[in-house]
Each structure stands twice: as structure tokens, then as C-alpha cells.
Design a protein around this motif. Structure first.
Motif, PDB file in Angstrom:
ATOM      1  N   ARG A   1       4.492  10.365  -6.762  1.00  0.00           N
ATOM      2  CA  ARG A   1       5.554  10.790  -7.681  1.00  0.00           C
ATOM      3  C   ARG A   1       4.988  11.155  -9.048  1.00  0.00           C
ATOM      4  N   LEU A   2       4.056  10.343  -9.550  1.00  0.00           N
ATOM      5  CA  LEU A   2       3.437  10.640 -10.849  1.00  0.00           C
ATOM      6  C   LEU A   2       2.677  11.964 -10.808  1.00  0.00           C
TER       7      LEU A   2
ATOM      8  N   ARG B   1      -5.231   5.355  -4.673  1.00  0.00           N
ATOM      9  CA  ARG B   1      -5.309   5.598  -3.229  1.00  0.00           C
ATOM     10  C   ARG B   1      -6.410   4.751  -2.585  1.00  0.00           C
ATOM     11  N   ASP B   2      -7.479   4.494  -3.336  1.00  0.00           N
ATOM     12  CA  ASP B   2      -8.529   3.610  -2.842  1.00  0.00           C
ATOM     13  C   ASP B   2      -7.991   2.182  -2.691  1.00  0.00           C
TER      14      ASP B   2
ATOM     15  N   ALA C   1       0.839  -1.205   0.000  1.00  0.00           N
ATOM     16  CA  ALA C   1       0.000   0.000   0.000  1.00  0.00           C
ATOM     17  C   ALA C   1       0.870   1.250   0.000  1.00  0.00           C
ATOM     18  N   ASN C   2       1.896   1.259   0.826  1.00  0.00           N
ATOM     19  CA  ASN C   2       2.792   2.424   0.888  1.00  0.00           C
ATOM     20  C   ASN C   2       3.503   2.647  -0.446  1.00  0.00           C
ATOM     21  N   LEU C   3       3.958   1.555  -1.069  1.00  0.00           N
ATOM     22  CA  LEU C   3       4.699   1.674  -2.325  1.00  0.00           C
ATOM     23  C   LEU C   3       3.833   2.188  -3.470  1.00  0.00           C
ATOM     24  N   ILE C   4       2.611   1.664  -3.604  1.00  0.00           N
ATOM     25  CA  ILE C   4       1.781   2.120  -4.726  1.00  0.00           C
ATOM     26  C   ILE C   4       1.313   3.553  -4.501  1.00  0.00           C
ATOM     27  N   GLU C   5       1.086   3.920  -3.245  1.00  0.00           N
ATOM     28  CA  GLU C   5       0.678   5.300  -2.980  1.00  0.00           C
ATOM     29  C   GLU C   5       1.843   6.264  -3.227  1.00  0.00           C
ATOM     30  N   ALA C   6       3.052   5.865  -2.845  1.00  0.00           N
ATOM     31  CA  ALA C   6       4.225   6.710  -3.086  1.00  0.00           C
ATOM     32  C   ALA C   6       4.472   6.873  -4.580  1.00  0.00           C
TER      33      ALA C   6
END
Length: 149
Positions: free
Chosen positions: A110-111, A134-135, A101-106
Motif C-alpha cells: 500500500r505504501l 519483504r525480507d 508476514a501477510n499483513l506487513i507485506e500488504a
């Protein structure tokens, strides 16, 4: 009458501590070898599933490098276990879900930052993508919390 040599199949035979240690070491060796074979067969299955993607430039080389690293890691782990090294602390599913979750949100952050830097704002597609990502991160954290209960 001559005494028969000791035989491990004789239920009356008593194993010495050295014999028990040799049996335990051999069992550990067989277990490690079975784990390595399972990993190798999993890699072979993954390679077969990814065969259609071999047309992507450099994909095969990266896949082979990854396979080599996994096999080397398995051998090193088996050798460490054989020598009596403690296993690393187990990673829980909850930890993995939370980290994902942290990695995909980070990555989404960045994007968003890249698009803001280039265009001074986010277009509607990026906003929708951000909401969806984020969902999903929120959902993964919820799953992690459920796993921790």
C-alpha cells in the motif's frame, strides 16, 4: 449411637454425581478467575511499561478502551467455559507468523502504491524499506514453516 453427618474430608465418604459436578464447576470457576487475574496483571504491567508514552494525544483513552475490551473478553470467555461452551480452535504460532508476514507485506504494498500514485515512482529510501520489509516477511514465513514441521 448417632451417625455422623457426611464429611468431604472423610476418606470413606463417597461423592454423589451431583457433588462431583459441583466440585468440577467450582474448579472451573477458580481456574477462570486465575486466568482473568493473570490477564489483568499482564495489562497492569503493560500499562506501567507504556507510561512514558501517555503524552501522545489520545493514547491513554485508547489504552483504557483496549484494557476494558480485554477484561470484558476474559469475563465472557470465563462465563462461556463455566457454561460448558467449547473453546475456540487454538491458533498456532505458525498461523500467527504467516498472518503477520501477510499483513506487513500488504502494508508495504500500500505504501509503495501511494508513493507511485503521488510521484510516479519509488525513491531509493522506499525501495530499501520495501526490500527490508519483504525480507522480514520472508523470514516470518520461514519461521512459520519451521513451526509447522
Amino acid at each position: 449411637m448417632t451417625a455422623r453427618p457426611r464429611c468431604g474430608n472423610d476418606p470413606r465418604a463417597q461423592l454423589t454425581p451431583g457433588d462431583r459436578a459441583a466440585v468440577a464447576n467450582f474448579r472451573a470457576f477458580l481456574t477462570a478467575r486465575a486466568e482473568e487475574k493473570k490477564t489483568v496483571s499482564d495489562l497492569d504491567a503493560a500499562r506501567a511499561a507504556l507510561k512514558p508514552f501517555e503524552i501522545i494525544s489520545g493514547f491513554v483513552g485508547r489504552l483504557e478502551a483496549f484494557e476494558a475490551a480485554v477484561r470484558a473478553n476474559e469475563r465472557a470467555g470465563a462465563e462461556a467455559r463455566r457454561l460448558g461452551a467449547p473453546d475456540p480452535a487454538p491458533t498456532t504460532r505458525a498461523t500467527v507468523l504467516h498472518e503477520a508476514a501477510n499483513l506487513i507485506e500488504a502494508r508495504q504494498d500500500r505504501l509503495d502504491a501511494e508513493e507511485r500514485a503521488e510521484f510516479d515512482d519509488l525513491d531509493h529510501e522506499t525501495v530499501l524499506q520495501g526490500v527490508a520489509v519483504r525480507d522480514m516477511a520472508k523470514h516470518l514465513r520461514h519461521l512459520a514453516a519451521e513451526e509447522s514441521k
